[in-house]
Design a protein around this motif. Structure first.
Motif, PDB file in Angstrom:
ATOM      1  N   ILE A 197       0.818  -1.218   0.000  1.00  0.00           N
ATOM      2  CA  ILE A 197       0.000   0.000   0.000  1.00  0.00           C
ATOM      3  C   ILE A 197       0.853   1.270   0.000  1.00  0.00           C
ATOM      4  O   ILE A 197       0.551   2.206  -0.697  1.00  0.00           O
ATOM      5  CB  ILE A 197      -1.052   0.050   1.131  1.00  0.00           C
ATOM      6  N   VAL A 198       1.943   1.300   0.780  1.00  0.00           N
ATOM      7  CA  VAL A 198       2.786   2.498   0.798  1.00  0.00           C
ATOM      8  C   VAL A 198       4.260   2.095   0.799  1.00  0.00           C
ATOM      9  O   VAL A 198       4.651   1.150   1.478  1.00  0.00           O
ATOM     10  CB  VAL A 198       2.457   3.416   2.001  1.00  0.00           C
ATOM     11  N   ASN A 199       5.041   2.798  -0.011  1.00  0.00           N
ATOM     12  CA  ASN A 199       6.499   2.673  -0.009  1.00  0.00           C
ATOM     13  C   ASN A 199       7.083   4.006   0.430  1.00  0.00           C
ATOM     14  O   ASN A 199       6.540   5.065   0.123  1.00  0.00           O
ATOM     15  CB  ASN A 199       7.042   2.343  -1.400  1.00  0.00           C
ATOM     16  N   GLU A 200       8.203   3.938   1.112  1.00  0.00           N
ATOM     17  CA  GLU A 200       8.916   5.137   1.537  1.00  0.00           C
ATOM     18  C   GLU A 200      10.257   5.180   0.824  1.00  0.00           C
ATOM     19  O   GLU A 200      10.974   4.186   0.768  1.00  0.00           O
ATOM     20  CB  GLU A 200       9.140   5.098   3.047  1.00  0.00           C
ATOM     21  N   TYR A 201      10.576   6.340   0.258  1.00  0.00           N
ATOM     22  CA  TYR A 201      11.852   6.551  -0.417  1.00  0.00           C
ATOM     23  C   TYR A 201      12.536   7.756   0.218  1.00  0.00           C
ATOM     24  O   TYR A 201      11.888   8.577   0.855  1.00  0.00           O
ATOM     25  CB  TYR A 201      11.655   6.835  -1.913  1.00  0.00           C
ATOM     26  N   GLN A 202      13.838   7.861  -0.001  1.00  0.00           N
ATOM     27  CA  GLN A 202      14.586   8.986   0.528  1.00  0.00           C
ATOM     28  C   GLN A 202      15.620   9.407  -0.501  1.00  0.00           C
ATOM     29  O   GLN A 202      16.172   8.581  -1.222  1.00  0.00           O
ATOM     30  CB  GLN A 202      15.275   8.567   1.835  1.00  0.00           C
ATOM     31  N   ASN A 203      15.885  10.720  -0.563  1.00  0.00           N
ATOM     32  CA  ASN A 203      16.940  11.198  -1.464  1.00  0.00           C
ATOM     33  C   ASN A 203      18.202  11.500  -0.652  1.00  0.00           C
ATOM     34  O   ASN A 203      18.224  11.342   0.571  1.00  0.00           O
ATOM     35  CB  ASN A 203      16.474  12.400  -2.300  1.00  0.00           C
ATOM     36  N   GLY A 204      19.244  11.925  -1.336  1.00  0.00           N
ATOM     37  CA  GLY A 204      20.534  12.193  -0.702  1.00  0.00           C
ATOM     38  C   GLY A 204      20.517  13.322   0.297  1.00  0.00           C
ATOM     39  O   GLY A 204      21.410  13.431   1.140  1.00  0.00           O
ATOM     40  N   GLU A 261      15.407  13.982   2.346  1.00  0.00           N
ATOM     41  CA  GLU A 261      13.966  14.206   2.158  1.00  0.00           C
ATOM     42  C   GLU A 261      13.273  12.859   1.969  1.00  0.00           C
ATOM     43  O   GLU A 261      13.789  11.976   1.296  1.00  0.00           O
ATOM     44  CB  GLU A 261      13.706  15.062   0.923  1.00  0.00           C
ATOM     45  N   VAL A 262      12.094  12.745   2.561  1.00  0.00           N
ATOM     46  CA  VAL A 262      11.315  11.517   2.490  1.00  0.00           C
ATOM     47  C   VAL A 262      10.172  11.705   1.492  1.00  0.00           C
ATOM     48  O   VAL A 262       9.566  12.777   1.418  1.00  0.00           O
ATOM     49  CB  VAL A 262      10.763  11.145   3.882  1.00  0.00           C
ATOM     50  N   PHE A 263       9.890  10.655   0.751  1.00  0.00           N
ATOM     51  CA  PHE A 263       8.806  10.638  -0.238  1.00  0.00           C
ATOM     52  C   PHE A 263       7.983   9.383   0.010  1.00  0.00           C
ATOM     53  O   PHE A 263       8.546   8.306   0.226  1.00  0.00           O
ATOM     54  CB  PHE A 263       9.372  10.602  -1.665  1.00  0.00           C
ATOM     55  N   TYR A 264       6.654   9.526  -0.033  1.00  0.00           N
ATOM     56  CA  TYR A 264       5.766   8.386   0.155  1.00  0.00           C
ATOM     57  C   TYR A 264       5.019   8.113  -1.150  1.00  0.00           C
ATOM     58  O   TYR A 264       4.547   9.034  -1.808  1.00  0.00           O
ATOM     59  CB  TYR A 264       4.766   8.649   1.282  1.00  0.00           C
ATOM     60  N   HIS A 265       4.907   6.839  -1.483  1.00  0.00           N
ATOM     61  CA  HIS A 265       4.246   6.411  -2.715  1.00  0.00           C
ATOM     62  C   HIS A 265       3.150   5.415  -2.326  1.00  0.00           C
ATOM     63  O   HIS A 265       3.441   4.359  -1.774  1.00  0.00           O
ATOM     64  CB  HIS A 265       5.294   5.758  -3.620  1.00  0.00           C
ATOM     65  N   PHE A 266       1.909   5.782  -2.601  1.00  0.00           N
ATOM     66  CA  PHE A 266       0.753   4.963  -2.249  1.00  0.00           C
ATOM     67  C   PHE A 266       0.130   4.351  -3.489  1.00  0.00           C
ATOM     68  O   PHE A 266       0.060   4.981  -4.531  1.00  0.00           O
ATOM     69  CB  PHE A 266      -0.332   5.826  -1.572  1.00  0.00           C
ATOM     70  N   ASP A 267      -0.377   3.135  -3.338  1.00  0.00           N
ATOM     71  CA  ASP A 267      -1.185   2.502  -4.368  1.00  0.00           C
ATOM     72  C   ASP A 267      -2.390   1.899  -3.660  1.00  0.00           C
ATOM     73  O   ASP A 267      -2.280   0.888  -2.970  1.00  0.00           O
ATOM     74  CB  ASP A 267      -0.394   1.418  -5.101  1.00  0.00           C
ATOM     75  N   PHE A 268      -3.538   2.553  -3.820  1.00  0.00           N
ATOM     76  CA  PHE A 268      -4.747   2.126  -3.122  1.00  0.00           C
ATOM     77  C   PHE A 268      -5.629   1.210  -3.974  1.00  0.00           C
ATOM     78  O   PHE A 268      -6.778   0.952  -3.620  1.00  0.00           O
ATOM     79  CB  PHE A 268      -5.550   3.358  -2.668  1.00  0.00           C
ATOM     80  N   TYR A 269      -5.101   0.691  -5.072  1.00  0.00           N
ATOM     81  CA  TYR A 269      -5.897  -0.132  -5.980  1.00  0.00           C
ATOM     82  C   TYR A 269      -6.553  -1.314  -5.266  1.00  0.00           C
ATOM     83  O   TYR A 269      -7.705  -1.631  -5.509  1.00  0.00           O
ATOM     84  CB  TYR A 269      -5.027  -0.619  -7.146  1.00  0.00           C
ATOM     85  N   SER A 324       2.137  15.050   6.758  1.00  0.00           N
ATOM     86  CA  SER A 324       3.522  14.990   7.242  1.00  0.00           C
ATOM     87  C   SER A 324       4.427  16.092   6.692  1.00  0.00           C
ATOM     88  O   SER A 324       5.496  16.337   7.233  1.00  0.00           O
ATOM     89  CB  SER A 324       4.135  13.637   6.897  1.00  0.00           C
ATOM     90  N   GLY A 325       4.017  16.721   5.590  1.00  0.00           N
ATOM     91  CA  GLY A 325       4.879  17.712   4.952  1.00  0.00           C
ATOM     92  C   GLY A 325       5.812  17.098   3.917  1.00  0.00           C
ATOM     93  O   GLY A 325       6.523  17.808   3.213  1.00  0.00           O
ATOM     94  N   ALA A 326       5.808  15.771   3.813  1.00  0.00           N
ATOM     95  CA  ALA A 326       6.599  15.076   2.797  1.00  0.00           C
ATOM     96  C   ALA A 326       5.754  14.937   1.533  1.00  0.00           C
ATOM     97  O   ALA A 326       4.520  14.974   1.585  1.00  0.00           O
ATOM     98  CB  ALA A 326       7.003  13.686   3.297  1.00  0.00           C
ATOM     99  N   TYR A 327       6.435  14.784   0.397  1.00  0.00           N
ATOM    100  CA  TYR A 327       5.693  14.527  -0.835  1.00  0.00           C
ATOM    101  C   TYR A 327       5.015  13.168  -0.730  1.00  0.00           C
ATOM    102  O   TYR A 327       5.620  12.183  -0.296  1.00  0.00           O
ATOM    103  CB  TYR A 327       6.618  14.532  -2.051  1.00  0.00           C
ATOM    104  N   CYS A 328       3.752  13.120  -1.139  1.00  0.00           N
ATOM    105  CA  CYS A 328       2.972  11.887  -1.172  1.00  0.00           C
ATOM    106  C   CYS A 328       2.434  11.725  -2.586  1.00  0.00           C
ATOM    107  O   CYS A 328       1.687  12.583  -3.063  1.00  0.00           O
ATOM    108  CB  CYS A 328       1.812  11.950  -0.181  1.00  0.00           C
ATOM    109  N   PHE A 329       2.831  10.649  -3.239  1.00  0.00           N
ATOM    110  CA  PHE A 329       2.374  10.344  -4.588  1.00  0.00           C
ATOM    111  C   PHE A 329       1.338   9.227  -4.471  1.00  0.00           C
ATOM    112  O   PHE A 329       1.656   8.129  -4.011  1.00  0.00           O
ATOM    113  CB  PHE A 329       3.543   9.931  -5.474  1.00  0.00           C
TER     114      PHE A 329
END
Length: 148
Positions: A70-77, A80-88, A107-112
């Motif tokens: 449902i959600v993955n968390e990524y981070q850049n150098g 910064e944290v990025f969240y990627h959701f797939d609610f299918y 959270s203030g982080a990017y959520c895709f």
């Protein structure tokens, strides 16, 4: 989310070779908005576009669709944290609420977010809506709308 967007933009992508340009335009349009909603039919390229957006934000992690998690968390150098959701695959909004989706959105982080229509009632008011329409074998129309 209100019915009328504050701003709109349309991007035409003729082939996958143009995805870096499309991602750069999308980032320029929506940089100040943290929750991005990706809509489009299965196979339209939502995850592919999110991968390129993450790459342009400097994410080195393996970006893939969180269909089962449902959600993955990524981070850049820069940390910064990025969240990627797939609610299918969720059955109802309660599943998204149980994993704390609203807290992620705040959270203030990017959520895709892929398949945002499944969680409409917990989405924040300020979002960037990205609608991908298949217009040919390799071409896509991407409609951007900013809501507050």
């Amino acid at each position: 989310m209100v019915d009328e967007p504050l701003r709109r933009q349309e991007i035409v992508c003729e082939s996958l070779e143009e995805i870096d340009r499309v991602a750069a335009q999308l980032i320029a349009f929506g940089r100040d908005i943290k929750v991005w909603l990706f809509e489009g039919e299965m196979g339209a390229g939502k995850t592919t576009l999110i991968k390129e957006i993450c790459a342009q934000f400097g994410v080195d992690d393996n970006v893939n669709s969180p269909t089962f998690s449902i959600v993955n968390e990524y981070q850049n150098g820069q940390g910064e944290v990025f969240y990627h959701f797939d609610f299918y695959r969720i059955k109802d909004e309660n599943e998204a609420t149980e994993i704390g989706a609203a807290e992620y959105f705040d959270s203030g982080a990017y959520c895709f977010v892929e398949w945002p229509s499944k969680v409409e009632n917990i989405l924040p008011e300020q979002v960037l809506k990205v609608v991908i329409t298949v217009t040919g074998k390799t071409s896509r129309k991407i409609e951007l709308s900013q809501y507050e």
